[in-house]
Design a protein around this motif. Structure first.
Motif, mmCIF file in Angstrom:
data_model
loop_
_atom_site.group_PDB
_atom_site.id
_atom_site.type_symbol
_atom_site.label_atom_id
_atom_site.label_comp_id
_atom_site.label_asym_id
_atom_site.label_seq_id
_atom_site.Cartn_x
_atom_site.Cartn_y
_atom_site.Cartn_z
ATOM 1 N N PRO A 374 9.630 28.772 92.471
ATOM 2 C CA PRO A 374 9.619 28.195 93.817
ATOM 3 C C PRO A 374 8.244 28.256 94.476
ATOM 4 O O PRO A 374 7.984 27.535 95.439
ATOM 5 C CB PRO A 374 10.628 29.067 94.580
ATOM 6 N N ASP A 375 7.371 29.106 93.931
ATOM 7 C CA ASP A 375 6.022 29.253 94.487
ATOM 8 C C ASP A 375 5.034 28.251 93.897
ATOM 9 O O ASP A 375 3.886 28.181 94.322
ATOM 10 C CB ASP A 375 5.505 30.673 94.226
ATOM 11 N N LYS A 376 5.464 27.449 92.910
ATOM 12 C CA LYS A 376 4.566 26.482 92.292
ATOM 13 C C LYS A 376 4.615 25.149 93.029
ATOM 14 O O LYS A 376 5.696 24.667 93.373
ATOM 15 C CB LYS A 376 4.934 26.248 90.815
ATOM 16 N N LYS A 377 3.462 24.563 93.243
ATOM 17 C CA LYS A 377 3.394 23.224 93.818
ATOM 18 C C LYS A 377 3.550 22.190 92.703
ATOM 19 O O LYS A 377 3.261 22.452 91.544
ATOM 20 C CB LYS A 377 2.053 23.020 94.528
ATOM 21 N N LEU A 378 4.000 21.003 93.082
ATOM 22 C CA LEU A 378 4.215 19.939 92.096
ATOM 23 C C LEU A 378 2.945 19.636 91.331
ATOM 24 O O LEU A 378 2.966 19.369 90.131
ATOM 25 C CB LEU A 378 4.721 18.672 92.802
ATOM 26 N N ALA A 379 1.795 19.733 92.010
ATOM 27 C CA ALA A 379 0.522 19.404 91.363
ATOM 28 C C ALA A 379 0.160 20.398 90.276
ATOM 29 O O ALA A 379 -0.641 20.110 89.393
ATOM 30 C CB ALA A 379 -0.592 19.361 92.414
ATOM 31 N N GLU A 380 0.776 21.597 90.335
ATOM 32 C CA GLU A 380 0.444 22.622 89.345
ATOM 33 C C GLU A 380 1.199 22.421 88.044
ATOM 34 O O GLU A 380 0.881 23.014 87.031
ATOM 35 C CB GLU A 380 0.766 24.005 89.910
ATOM 36 N N VAL A 381 2.248 21.614 88.065
ATOM 37 C CA VAL A 381 3.014 21.347 86.841
ATOM 38 C C VAL A 381 2.183 20.455 85.923
ATOM 39 O O VAL A 381 1.699 19.408 86.341
ATOM 40 C CB VAL A 381 4.350 20.659 87.166
ATOM 41 N N PRO A 382 1.956 20.860 84.664
ATOM 42 C CA PRO A 382 1.101 20.081 83.778
ATOM 43 C C PRO A 382 1.613 18.674 83.546
ATOM 44 O O PRO A 382 2.815 18.454 83.367
ATOM 45 C CB PRO A 382 1.120 20.904 82.470
ATOM 46 N N GLU A 383 0.699 17.728 83.585
ATOM 47 C CA GLU A 383 1.070 16.339 83.353
ATOM 48 C C GLU A 383 1.187 16.075 81.852
ATOM 49 O O GLU A 383 0.436 16.621 81.058
ATOM 50 C CB GLU A 383 0.005 15.402 83.927
ATOM 51 N N PRO A 384 2.138 15.272 81.434
ATOM 52 C CA PRO A 384 2.234 14.939 80.011
ATOM 53 C C PRO A 384 1.044 14.090 79.587
ATOM 54 O O PRO A 384 0.406 13.437 80.403
ATOM 55 C CB PRO A 384 3.542 14.142 79.928
ATOM 56 N N GLN A 385 0.731 14.134 78.303
ATOM 57 C CA GLN A 385 -0.412 13.368 77.806
ATOM 58 C C GLN A 385 -0.164 11.864 77.933
ATOM 59 O O GLN A 385 -1.080 11.100 78.141
ATOM 60 C CB GLN A 385 -0.668 13.733 76.338
ATOM 61 N N ARG A 386 1.094 11.450 77.840
ATOM 62 C CA ARG A 386 1.428 10.033 77.975
ATOM 63 C C ARG A 386 2.511 9.886 79.033
ATOM 64 O O ARG A 386 3.482 10.636 79.043
ATOM 65 C CB ARG A 386 1.952 9.499 76.632
ATOM 66 N N ILE A 387 2.318 8.964 79.946
ATOM 67 C CA ILE A 387 3.323 8.741 80.970
ATOM 68 C C ILE A 387 4.491 7.993 80.337
ATOM 69 O O ILE A 387 4.335 6.868 79.854
ATOM 70 C CB ILE A 387 2.750 7.925 82.150
ATOM 71 N N ILE A 388 5.655 8.631 80.303
ATOM 72 C CA ILE A 388 6.832 8.019 79.700
ATOM 73 C C ILE A 388 7.749 7.489 80.797
ATOM 74 O O ILE A 388 7.652 7.888 81.961
ATOM 75 C CB ILE A 388 7.593 9.010 78.802
ATOM 76 N N SER A 389 8.654 6.609 80.413
ATOM 77 C CA SER A 389 9.583 6.042 81.387
ATOM 78 C C SER A 389 10.610 7.078 81.797
ATOM 79 O O SER A 389 10.811 8.097 81.118
ATOM 80 C CB SER A 389 10.289 4.825 80.785
ATOM 81 N N LEU A 390 11.292 6.808 82.914
ATOM 82 C CA LEU A 390 12.318 7.719 83.399
ATOM 83 C C LEU A 390 13.458 7.832 82.386
ATOM 84 O O LEU A 390 14.009 8.911 82.165
ATOM 85 C CB LEU A 390 12.856 7.217 84.749
ATOM 86 N N GLU A 391 13.778 6.721 81.737
ATOM 87 C CA GLU A 391 14.847 6.751 80.734
ATOM 88 C C GLU A 391 14.461 7.637 79.556
ATOM 89 O O GLU A 391 15.273 8.417 79.055
ATOM 90 C CB GLU A 391 15.151 5.331 80.255
ATOM 91 N N GLU A 392 13.202 7.522 79.110
ATOM 92 C CA GLU A 392 12.735 8.369 78.008
ATOM 93 C C GLU A 392 12.769 9.834 78.400
ATOM 94 O O GLU A 392 13.128 10.707 77.588
ATOM 95 C CB GLU A 392 11.313 7.961 77.610
ATOM 96 N N ALA A 393 12.367 10.118 79.638
ATOM 97 C CA ALA A 393 12.366 11.503 80.105
ATOM 98 C C ALA A 393 13.777 12.073 80.126
ATOM 99 O O ALA A 393 14.014 13.224 79.724
ATOM 100 C CB ALA A 393 11.729 11.583 81.505
ATOM 101 N N ARG A 394 14.730 11.248 80.602
ATOM 102 C CA ARG A 394 16.122 11.703 80.633
ATOM 103 C C ARG A 394 16.652 11.943 79.222
ATOM 104 O O ARG A 394 17.333 12.939 78.954
ATOM 105 C CB ARG A 394 16.996 10.663 81.350
ATOM 106 N N ASP A 395 16.334 11.024 78.315
ATOM 107 C CA ASP A 395 16.797 11.167 76.931
ATOM 108 C C ASP A 395 16.225 12.424 76.281
ATOM 109 O O ASP A 395 16.934 13.161 75.576
ATOM 110 C CB ASP A 395 16.403 9.938 76.108
ATOM 111 N N GLU A 396 14.933 12.671 76.516
ATOM 112 C CA GLU A 396 14.294 13.836 75.903
ATOM 113 C C GLU A 396 14.872 15.129 76.459
ATOM 114 O O GLU A 396 15.131 16.088 75.716
ATOM 115 C CB GLU A 396 12.780 13.795 76.119
ATOM 116 N N ALA A 397 15.080 15.159 77.785
ATOM 117 C CA ALA A 397 15.665 16.350 78.397
ATOM 118 C C ALA A 397 17.077 16.585 77.854
ATOM 119 O O ALA A 397 17.460 17.717 77.538
ATOM 120 C CB ALA A 397 15.692 16.203 79.917
#
Length: 441
Positions: A374-397
């Protein structure tokens, strides 16, 4: 026997006593379920499945003996450690004869309480304890070293950052070599210097103001077992000198006493300080350093053991979620990337504390990154090397989470589908769509 990672129940209506016991057991790494009435305990004992129960005999709604007897009638009751007033001793002895476990008379000293609790807990195999240390190559090497020296009486020095698991390693070392003997842990940084000698070596009645009775010190209570001196670098030079003499002569005397007692315990020390630098600075005796540093084992920090992060997180989740009347099912696959990117400055202790807080406060059925960080800001979360679609993200999760649940159930499809909240047919279809192979059994 270690208390770290064990799950115990506490039935105590006195808030001060209960809070004191919970805090002390938390320092040992124990997961505690605290109930304040007998009915509350009876309602939750079956779900919580503690390995032992600490129980006051006198409770506001019913007697502790009634709780034990009612649970015993259902079968599979865990051992009870009854806390009694002096007048209840005969009552407690009767309960012990009925198979309760043990009892302790108020007032009691904390080391005695911990020793009694350890005495009623079921044995944990050394292999299981070793797995709890970690599965990474670094920790497997540590476990291998601990096993090799377990049967020796040689002094061992454990080094590593705060919270990395040095005491857990010390307890593993003890259990691998002398599990039936006492394990006495001393935090050298937590005891004031003017009290340390009397606590370490004991004192005779009248040795100083307030010494109303003879007191057995840590060295005496350790017997032929293990004396674990944590934060050894915080000992004063005077105490260092006295400890060195005890280690060399294997004898000591209580403060105010003339009788020489034999020191038979194995000494294991731990520090997060650079003792070589302190030797150079003159704040740590060189001769004591060489005496305690016969065998040195470094416990790596958690950031160097990334293979341990998720298994330890799952282990702590299971321990803290057991018995909770909640709908939390597990750790979301989305947590992994953030957890692996985190530096873990507090090491395993930080991981355990974050999981405990998340389990207590999580609003949804799965622990999410925001629950653990809860102490982490959104900007601190590492960005993926490739921006994937929301559908791909849901499938991978979804894919990663199905893999984790299948692993948890040993590929049992029916149980996995139940945990995921879907039908068996739906699980088959999702696995096929996500490219997951079907289990062979």
């Amino acid at each position: 026997m270690s208390l770290s990672g064990r799950v115990v129940g506490l039935l105590e209506d006195d808030l001060i006593m209960g809070e004191s016991l919970v805090q002390r057991l938390a320092l040992e790494g124990t997961v505690v379920r605290w109930w304040k009435t007998g009915r509350e305990a009876i309602a939750e004992l079956g779900k919580a499945k503690p390995e032992a129960v600490i129980c006051d005999i006198r409770l506001p709604d019913m007697g502790g003996d009634e709780v034990f007897k009612e649970m015993a009638a259902t079968g599979g009751v865990p051992p009870f450690l009854f806390i009694t007033a002096f007048g209840d001793i005969d009552h407690a002895v009767g309960l012990i004869r009925a198979g309760a476990g043990d009892y302790l008379t108020k007032p009691f000293e904390m080391p005695d309480f911990l020793e009694r609790l350890q005495g009623i807990l079921p044995e944990v195999g050394v292999n299981e304890a070793g797995a709890a240390l970690g599965q990474s190559a670094g920790m497997r090497s540590v476990v291998q070293s601990l096993r090799r020296v377990a049967k020796l009486k040689t002094a061992v020095l454990l080094t590593g950052e705060t919270g990395s698991g040095k005491e857990v390693c010390a307890r593993f070392l003890h259990e691998a070599g002398a599990a039936e003997l006492p394990f006495i842990a001393v935090n050298c940084a937590a005891i004031p210097n003017d009290l340390m000698e009397a606590e370490l070596f004991g004192h005779e009645k009248g040795a100083f103001t307030g010494a109303q009775a003879r007191h057995a010190g840590y060295a005496e209570r350790a017997g032929k077992g293990t004396l674990f001196l944590d934060e050894i670098g915080e000992l004063s030079l005077t105490l260092q000198s006295k400890l060195l003499r005890v280690l060399e002569e294997r004898r000591f005397s209580r403060v105010g006493g003339e009788k020489s007692l034999e020191f038979e315990a194995r000494v294991v020390c731990a520090t997060n300080a650079d003792l070589e630098k302190r030797v150079a600075d003159g704040t740590f005796r060189e001769d004591l350093y060489y005496r305690i540093n016969v065998l040195s084992i470094r416990v790596p920090p958690l950031r160097e053991r990334q293979d341990d992060i998720m298994p330890l997180m799952e282990m702590f989740f299971d321990a803290y979620n057991t018995g909770l009347d909640s709908e939390i099912r597990g750790v979301s696959a989305l947590v992994e990337d953030v957890a692996l990117a985190h530096a873990w400055p507090g090491n395993v202790r930080e991981l355990r504390n974050r999981v405990e807080r998340a389990v207590a406060l999580a609003p949804g059925p799965w622990l999410m990154p925001s629950d653990l960080f809860p102490d982490k800001k959104l900007a601190e979360v590492p960005e993926p090397q490739r921006i994937i679609s929301l559908e791909e993200a849901r499938d991978e999760a979804e894919r990663q989470h199905i893999i984790r649940v299948l692993d948890l159930t040993d590929n049992e499809m029916g149980q996995s589908a139940k945990l995921l909240g879907i039908s068996r047919t739906t699980l088959w279809e999702k696995m096929r769509r996500l490219g997951l192979s079907s289990p062979t059994h």
